[in-house]
Design an enzyme around this catalytic site. Structure first.
Site, PDB file in Angstrom:
ATOM      1  N   GLY A 115       0.834  -1.197   0.000  1.00 20.87           N
ATOM      2  CA  GLY A 115       0.000   0.000   0.000  1.00 20.87           C
ATOM      3  C   GLY A 115       0.864   1.240   0.000  1.00 20.87           C
ATOM      4  N   PRO A 116       0.255   2.408  -0.114  1.00 17.94           N
ATOM      5  CA  PRO A 116       1.018   3.658  -0.164  1.00 17.94           C
ATOM      6  C   PRO A 116       1.718   3.943   1.161  1.00 17.94           C
ATOM      7  CG  PRO A 116      -1.345   4.088  -0.040  1.00 17.94           C
ATOM      8  CD  PRO A 116      -1.192   2.626  -0.244  1.00 17.94           C
ATOM      9  N   PRO A 117       2.683   4.863   1.160  1.00 13.54           N
ATOM     10  CA  PRO A 117       3.404   5.180   2.400  1.00 13.54           C
ATOM     11  C   PRO A 117       2.484   5.798   3.451  1.00 13.54           C
ATOM     12  CG  PRO A 117       4.565   6.021   0.461  1.00 13.54           C
ATOM     13  CD  PRO A 117       3.218   5.589  -0.009  1.00 13.54           C
ATOM     14  N   GLY A 118       2.792   5.484   4.710  1.00 14.65           N
ATOM     15  CA  GLY A 118       2.109   6.145   5.814  1.00 14.65           C
ATOM     16  C   GLY A 118       0.776   5.577   6.209  1.00 14.65           C
ATOM     17  N   VAL A 119       0.402   4.389   5.700  1.00 10.60           N
ATOM     18  CA  VAL A 119      -0.906   3.831   6.065  1.00 10.60           C
ATOM     19  C   VAL A 119      -0.814   2.866   7.242  1.00 10.60           C
ATOM     20  CG1 VAL A 119      -1.839   4.104   3.745  1.00 10.60           C
ATOM     21  CG2 VAL A 119      -0.709   1.959   4.367  1.00 10.60           C
ATOM     22  N   GLY A 120       0.404   2.622   7.768  1.00  9.02           N
ATOM     23  CA  GLY A 120       0.534   1.818   8.978  1.00  9.02           C
ATOM     24  C   GLY A 120       0.990   0.394   8.760  1.00  9.02           C
ATOM     25  N   LYS A 121       1.728   0.127   7.684  1.00  6.56           N
ATOM     26  CA  LYS A 121       2.166  -1.246   7.415  1.00  6.56           C
ATOM     27  C   LYS A 121       3.159  -1.719   8.478  1.00  6.56           C
ATOM     28  CE  LYS A 121       3.623  -0.193   3.289  1.00  6.56           C
ATOM     29  NZ  LYS A 121       3.202   1.216   3.198  1.00  6.56           N
ATOM     30  N   THR A 122       4.152  -0.890   8.771  1.00 14.35           N
ATOM     31  CA  THR A 122       5.171  -1.281   9.747  1.00 14.35           C
ATOM     32  C   THR A 122       4.589  -1.403  11.143  1.00 14.35           C
ATOM     33  OG1 THR A 122       6.874  -0.174   8.415  1.00 14.35           O
ATOM     34  CG2 THR A 122       7.408  -0.662  10.708  1.00 14.35           C
ATOM     35  N   SER A 169     -10.870   6.343 -17.222  1.00 16.62           N
ATOM     36  CA  SER A 169     -12.132   6.583 -16.523  1.00 16.62           C
ATOM     37  C   SER A 169     -12.813   7.897 -16.893  1.00 16.62           C
ATOM     38  CB  SER A 169     -11.901   6.542 -15.008  1.00 16.62           C
ATOM     39  OG  SER A 169     -11.033   7.576 -14.603  1.00 16.62           O
ATOM     40  N   LYS A 213     -13.011   8.415  -5.230  1.00 16.79           N
ATOM     41  CA  LYS A 213     -13.659   9.392  -6.118  1.00 16.79           C
ATOM     42  C   LYS A 213     -14.938   9.947  -5.506  1.00 16.79           C
ATOM     43  CE  LYS A 213     -11.736   7.523 -10.403  1.00 16.79           C
ATOM     44  NZ  LYS A 213     -11.987   6.826 -11.675  1.00 16.79           N
TER      45      LYS A 213
END
EC number: 3.4.21.53
Length: 935
Positions: free
Chosen positions: A452-459, A789, A832
Site C-alpha cells: 500500500g502507499p506510504p504512511g498507512v501503517g504497514k510497519t 475513466s 472518487k
C-alpha cells in the site's frame, strides 16, 4: 460448585522423576535419557498397551497413542502421579529425548519398581479461582521484573532508591526468580495466562495447572495441588497464589534492608560505617565463592593456587558442546560444532584463526536453540482479546486483521490436538524398539505481504501482530540491499564475516519464532556482481524450503518455519513473479478523509499530547478543524504529514501553557497561527468567466497518485474550421485515446441520426459538428493525467458543446466508454466519491453499472458489526448477481448510506444513452442503434 467424577483402575508402567520434579496435566515435557534407560522405558508397553482399560482411557481422552505411563513426582512417599502419554522418542548422538504430555491425575493404589496400579478419576467440573488475586499476582510479577531489570534506577538521584535496587539484586531469591520468570517460554506462557484469566471464562482447570507448572512454587504446594480434588484443589491453588503474592509484596520488599544500610551512617563513625559495609560485601563474595565450589565449577587446590580449569576461558563453550544433545540442532550441525571446538582447543590463543573460530562458536552458542528437555505450554490465544488488541492499535485494515485471526484460530486448534505428534515405533530384529526422526511441524507460519502507499501503517501493523501473538519483534530493512550475503551470511573464509540478517534477528530476539518484518521488499537491489538478494529471499520465504535454511556463516541448516515473516511494499508489481507468488498479498488502501478524522481523534492527538507533556484534555479540535488540515494542508494517502501538523499544534499549546496564555480549543481560524498557510488552497470549482457560454464544461472524477480522489474539470471550446480535436493539459496516452473514442462516438451518433428530434434539428447538429474545431483542456496543466475513466466525461462534454446545452455543475461522473457506447467499470470508486463530496458543490454522481459492487464493499467495510457485515455482504452479492442477469439496477441500503454520509445521489449508467437521460432528465434521448443493441 461441586465436583463430580467417575473412577477406574488400570496398571501402567512407572517412571520416577528426578528429585523435586513434578509433571502436571496439559503440559508437554521433554526429558533427556541415556539410550539404555529410554529402551527400558519403551519395552514396558509390549503387554500393557494391549490392555482394554488402557485402550479405553486413551479413547476417553482422545489420544491416538496407547503409550501411557505413570510419572511419579520426585518427592518422598508420593501416592499421586501424573498419567502421561509418550508423544515420541527422539534419537540424539549419545542420548534419547522422550516427550511426555500430561493427560490427567492418577492415584497410586499399589506399585512395584516398574509398574503401578493407578486409579484415574475423571473430573467433570472444577470451581473457578478468584481471578482478582490472579491479576494481582501477574501485576506483581510484571512490577518485579520491570524494577529488577531497570538499569535507569542505578542512575537515580535518590540515594535510598539506588540502595534499594542494588540490595534487591543481591537478594538470592530475587535473582533466582528473575532467572526463571525471564525465560522466554515462561514469560510467553505467563503473558497468555494473564489474558486467559482476564476473560473470566474458559478452562480454568487447565489454566491453573499451567500456572502451577510455570511458577516456581514450593514442591510441597505442588504435590498438595496435584494430590487434591475438586474444591480442595482450588483451596490449595489459592494458597499457592497467596504464597506467591506474599513473596513479591513482603519477602522481596528491600525497604527495610535499605533502612539498615543507610542507618550505618547515623549509628557509627564514617570509618566504622565503611568497615561494616566492607564486611557485608566480603561476606557476600566469600559465600558466592563457596556456592561456586559447591556447584563444582571451581576447585581450589591450595592457598592462592587454582587448577587449569579455573583459567580455561573456553569453559562456557565446553559446557555448550557437552549439552548439544539437549538442543534441537541439526545432526550435521552438532558434528561440525564438536569438530570445530576440538580444533579450537589445539590452537594457540594468540593466533588470529583462534579468535575467528572462537567468535564463531560464541555466536552459535548465543543463538536461541530450543531445548528438548523444556516443556511446551498450550494456552490458547483468545481471539476476542486479539481482535480488541488489533482494533486498539489500528483503525480499519479489516483484511489484514481477519488474516491474523485466522492464523491464531489455526494455532489454537493445533495446540488442542492430542498428541501433537503420534510416536512412530519401528521394531528391529530384536525386542528393542528404535525410533524415527522427529517429524516436522505441520503448522507453517504464514508469509504476509502488506502492500500500500506510504504512511498507512504497514510497519506498525506488523509490530501490533507481534504484540497480539505474544512474540518478539524484529525489523529488517531490505530496501537498497544489493548483496545476497547480507541475507545468507558471509562465508567464514572472509575477513570480518558475520551471519546474515535473519540469523542476526534470531540472535537479537533470543527466540526461534519471532515476528520478522522485511521492510520495503519492493526496493531491494537488483542483480549485481555480488549476487541477487531478491533470489535469496526466495529460499527464506518459501515454507517448503525454509525448514532447512542454510546460512553461509553458520554452515548447517536452521529451521525458520516457525518465524512469522511480514513483508511490506509500496508497489506490488516491482516484485518478481516467483517472489510475489510465495506471499499472501494483503492490500492496504490509503485512508479517506473521514477515516483520517477518526484516526486523528483516537490515535494521533492523544499520542502527540503525551509526547508534548500535555494532559489528555489540553487540546480540543472538532471534526471540521481536523478535516481542514487533512484536505488543505496535506495531500497523502497516509497520515504522517497530518500527525506532524498535530504535533506542531501540540508544541504550540505547550509553549502557550508555559507562557500562561493557553486555551484548549483549536478552531479552523487558529490553524494559520500554529501551522501556517495551507500548502495548496483547494477551490471548489475553477469558476466561470464573464464570457463563458456555460456549455462544454463537465465535472469528472479522478484518482490521484497520493491515494486520494478529487474533482477534475473538463473544458471544450469550439472554433470555426474543419472537424478535429486538440488536447492540452498533460494528458497521457490512454486519456488521448479516450478523447478520440469520444470524438468518433459523437460523430457516429450524429451521422446516423440517433439523437432524438426533428430532421432539421439533426442536420443542424451534424453541420455544427463537422464545421467545428474542438479544443479540449483539463486544468492544472503542470500535473500529468492519464487513465480510461474519463471516457463518458469527454463524450458528454463534446455532446454538450454540439448541443450547446449546459451540464449541471452539481453533477460529476466517471466511467470508461467504448466505441459502441458501452460504459465499463473503473477503479478508485471509494476515493472518487469522497473527492466529489469534498468538492462541496456536487450532489449527484454517475457511476458505471458494474461498479455497484464497489459501493456495496465500501458500505460493508464501514459496518462495525463484522458478523452482520458478512451476512449482508453475501446477501447483497447474490442480489446484485441476479440484477445483472436481468439487466436491471437497484438503489438499496448501500446507496442510502452514501447519500446519508456524503450527500451524494448515485445513478448507475450502462451505456451512453443512460448518461444523456440522467444528465438532462429525458430532454435529450438517443433512438435506434444503441437502444436497439441493448434489446
Amino acid at each position: 460448585m461441586s465436583s463430580k467424577s467417575s473412577a477406574w483402575q488400570v496398571e501402567l508402567p512407572v517412571h520416577r522423576l528426578e528429585r523435586n520434579l513434578i509433571f502436571l496435566p496439559g503440559i508437554t515435557y521433554r526429558v533427556v535419557f541415556d539410550k539404555q534407560k529410554a529402551l527400558d522405558l519403551a519395552s514396558r508397553w509390549s503387554a500393557k498397551e494391549r490392555s482394554e482399560r488402557v485402550a479405553a482411557i486413551a479413547s476417553r481422552f482422545g489420544l491416538s497413542s496407547k503409550h501411557l505411563v505413570a510419572c511419579v513426582p520426585g518427592y518422598p512417599d508420593s501416592d499421586t502421579c501424573t498419567v502421561c502419554v509418550v508423544n515420541g522418542f527422539y534419537e540424539m548422538s549419545e542420548t534419547t529425548v522422550v516427550s511426555f504430555k500430561g493427560v490427567t491425575r492418577g492415584y497410586i493404589v499399589q506399585s512395584d519398581e516398574d509398574t503401578a496400579t493407578v486409579e484415574i478419576q475423571e473430573e467433570t467440573s472444577v470451581p473457578h479461582p478468584d481471578t482478582k488475586d490472579m491479576i494481582r499476582l501477574f501485576d506483581n510479577i510484571d512490577q518485579f521484573l520491570t524494577y529488577y531489570k531497570d538499569e535507569g534506577t542505578l542512575d537515580s538521584e535518590d540515594k535510598e532508591e539506588r540502595s534499594r535496587h542494588i540490595l534487591l539484586r543481591l537478594t538470592p531469591l530475587a535473582t533466582l526468580l528473575n532467572a526463571q520468570l525471564s525465560a522466554s517460554d515462561v514469560s510467553a506462557g505467563l503473558k497468555r495466562l494473564r489474558q486467559a484469566y482476564g476473560r473470566k471464562s474458559g478452562d480454568f482447570a487447565h489454566y491453573n495447572d499451567v500456572l502451577v507448572a510455570l511458577f516456581p512454587f514450593p514442591i510441597e504446594l505442588k504435590i498438595s495441588y496435584l494430590r487434591s480434588k475438586g474444591a480442595e484443589r482450588i483451596e490449595v491453588f489459592n494458597k499457592c497464589v497467596a504464597f506467591a503474592n506474599k513473596v513479591f509484596e513482603e519477602h522481596l520488599d528491600t525497604s527495610y534492608l535499605a533502612e539498615i544500610w543507610s542507618s550505618l551512617d547515623h549509628h557509627s563513625s564514617k570509618a566504622q560505617s565503611n568497615v561494616s559495609r566492607s564486611q557485608f560485601i566480603s561476606n557476600h563474595l566469600r559465600n558466592l565463592r563457596r556456592l561456586v565450589e559447591e556447584m563444582g565449577l571451581m576447585r581450589v587446590t591450595g592457598r592462592g593456587s587454582r587448577t587449569a580449569e579455573d583459567n580455561d576461558e573456553n569453559k562456557s563453550i565446553q559446557d555448550f558442546v557437552d549439552s548439544l544433545d539437549k538442543y534441537l540442532i541439526n545432526e550435521d550441525g552438532k558434528r561440525l560444532i564438536a569438530k570445530d571446538f576440538e580444533r579450537l582447543k589445539q590452537m594457540q590463543s594468540s593466533s588470529s584463526d583462534y579468535q575467528v573460530l572462537r567468535a564463531y562458536l560464541e555466536i552459535i552458542m548465543d543463538l536461541p536453540w530450543q531445548r528438548l528437555d523444556s516443556f511446551v505450554e498450550s494456552v490458547n490465544v483468545d481471539l476476542a482479546r486479539a481482535r480488541e488488541q488489533l482494533d486498539a492499535d489500528h483503525y480499519g485494515m479489516e483484511s489484514a486483521k481477519e488474516r491474523i485471526l485466522e492464523y491464531l484460530a489455526v494455532l489454537n486448534l493445533h495446540n488442542q490436538k492430542q498428541p501433537r505428534h503420534e510416536p512412530e515405533f519401528v521394531y528391529g530384529t530384536g525386542d528393542e524398539p528404535t525410533t524415527k526422526e522427529r517429524p516436522a511441524s505441520t503448522l507453517k507460519a504464514p508469509i504476509l505481504l502488506l502492500t500500500g502507499p506510504p504512511g498507512v501503517g504497514k510497519t506498525s501493523l506488523a509490530r501490533s501482530i507481534a504484540t497480539t501473538l505474544g512474540r518478539k519483534f524484529q525489523r529488517i530493512s531490505v530496501g537498497g540491499l544489493n548483496d545476497f550475503a547480507d541475507l545468507k551470511g558471509h562465508r567464514r573464509t572472509y575477513v570480518g564475516a558475520i551471519p546474515g540478517l535473519i540469523v542476526q534477528a534470531l540472535r537479537r530476539s533470543q527466540s526461534m519464532n519471532p515476528v520478522i518484518l522485511l521492510d520495503e521488499v519492493d526496493k531491494i537491489g537488483s542483480n549485481s556482481r555480488k549476487g541477487d538478494p531478491e533470489a535469496a529471499l526466495l529460499e527464506i520465504l518459501d515454507p517448503e524450503q525454509n525448514t532447512n535454511f542454510h546460512d553461509h556463516y553458520i554452515g548447517f541448516p536452521i529451521d525458520l518455519s516457525q518465524i512469522l515473516f511480514v513483508c511490506t511494499s509500496n508497489d506490488l508489481w516491482q516484485l518478481s513473479d516467483p517472489l510475489r507468488d510465495r506471499m499472501e498479498v494483503i492490500e492496504l488502501a490509503g485512508y479517506n478523509y473521514m477515516e483520517k478524522v477518526e484516526i486523528s481523534k483516537k490515535y494521533l492527538i492523544p499520542r502527540q499530547l503525551e509526547r508534548a507533556g500535555l494532559s489528555s484534555d489540553a487540546v480540543a479540535m472538532d471534526d471540521e478543524t481536523i478535516l481542514k488540515m487533512a484536505t488543505h494542508y496535506t495531500s497523502e494517502p497516509g497520515i504522517r504529514n497530518l500527525e506532524r501538523l498535530i504535533a506542531a499544534i501540540c508544541r504550540g499549546k505547550a509553549v502557550e501553557r508555559q507562557m500562561g496564555e493557553a486555551t484548549k480549543t483549536v478552531t479552523v481560524h487558529d490553524l494559520a497561527k500554529y501551522i501556517g498557510s495551507p500548502s495548496h488552497l483547494r477551490a471548489t470549482a475553477a469558476g466561470e468567466t464573464k464570457f463563458q457560454k456555460g456549455y462544454g464544461v463537465v465535472n469528472g472524477l479522478s484518482y490521484n497518485s497520493d491515494g486520494s480522489g478529487s474533482l477534475l474539470r473538463f473544458e471544450m471550446i469550439g472554433l470555426p474550421g474543419s472537424q478535429k480535436m486538440n488536447c492540452t493539459g498533460r494528458l497521457g496516452e490512454v486519456l488521448l485515446e479516450s478523447s478520440q473514442i469520444a470524438n468518433t462516438l459523437v460523430g457516429y451518433l450524429l451521422h446516423n441520426n440517433l439523437v432524438a428530434g426533428t430532421q432539421e434539428f439533426r442536420d443542424e447538429l451534424l453541420k455544427r459538428y463537422e464545421n467545428t474545431s474542438v479544443h479540449l483542456h483539463v486544468p492544472e496543466g503542470a500535473i500529468s493525467k492519464d487513465g480510461p475513466s474519463a471516457g463518458i466525461t469527454m463524450t458528454l462534454c463534446l455532446m454538450s458543446l454540439v448541443l450547446r446545452k449546459k451540464v449541471p455543475e452539481t453533477l460529476a461522473m466517471t466511467g470508461e466508454i467504448t466505441l459502441t457506447g458501452k460504459v465499463l467499470p473503473i477503479g478508485g470508486v471509494r476515493e472518487k466519491l469522497l473527492g466529489a463530496h469534498l468538492a462541496g458543490k456536487v450532489n449527484k454522481v454517475l457511476l458505471p453499472r458494474q461498479n455497484r459492487k464497489d459501493v456495496i464493499e465500501d458500505f460493508i467495510y464501514n459496518l462495525r458489526n463484522r458478523e452482520l457485515a458478512k451476512e449482508l455482504f453475501a446477501k447483497f452479492l447474490d442480489e446484485e448477481e441476479q440484477l445483472l442477469k436481468e439487466g436491471r439496477t437497484h438503489a438499496g441500503e448501500p446507496e442510502k448510506w452514501v447519500y446519508q454520509t456524503l450527500g451524494l445521489e448515485i445513478v448507475y449508467v450502462d451505456d451512453f444513452s443512460d448518461v444523456l437521460a440522467s444528465v438532462w432528465e429525458g430532454e435529450v434521448l438517443l433512438t435506434g442503434g444503441i437502444r436497439e443493441a441493448r434489446i
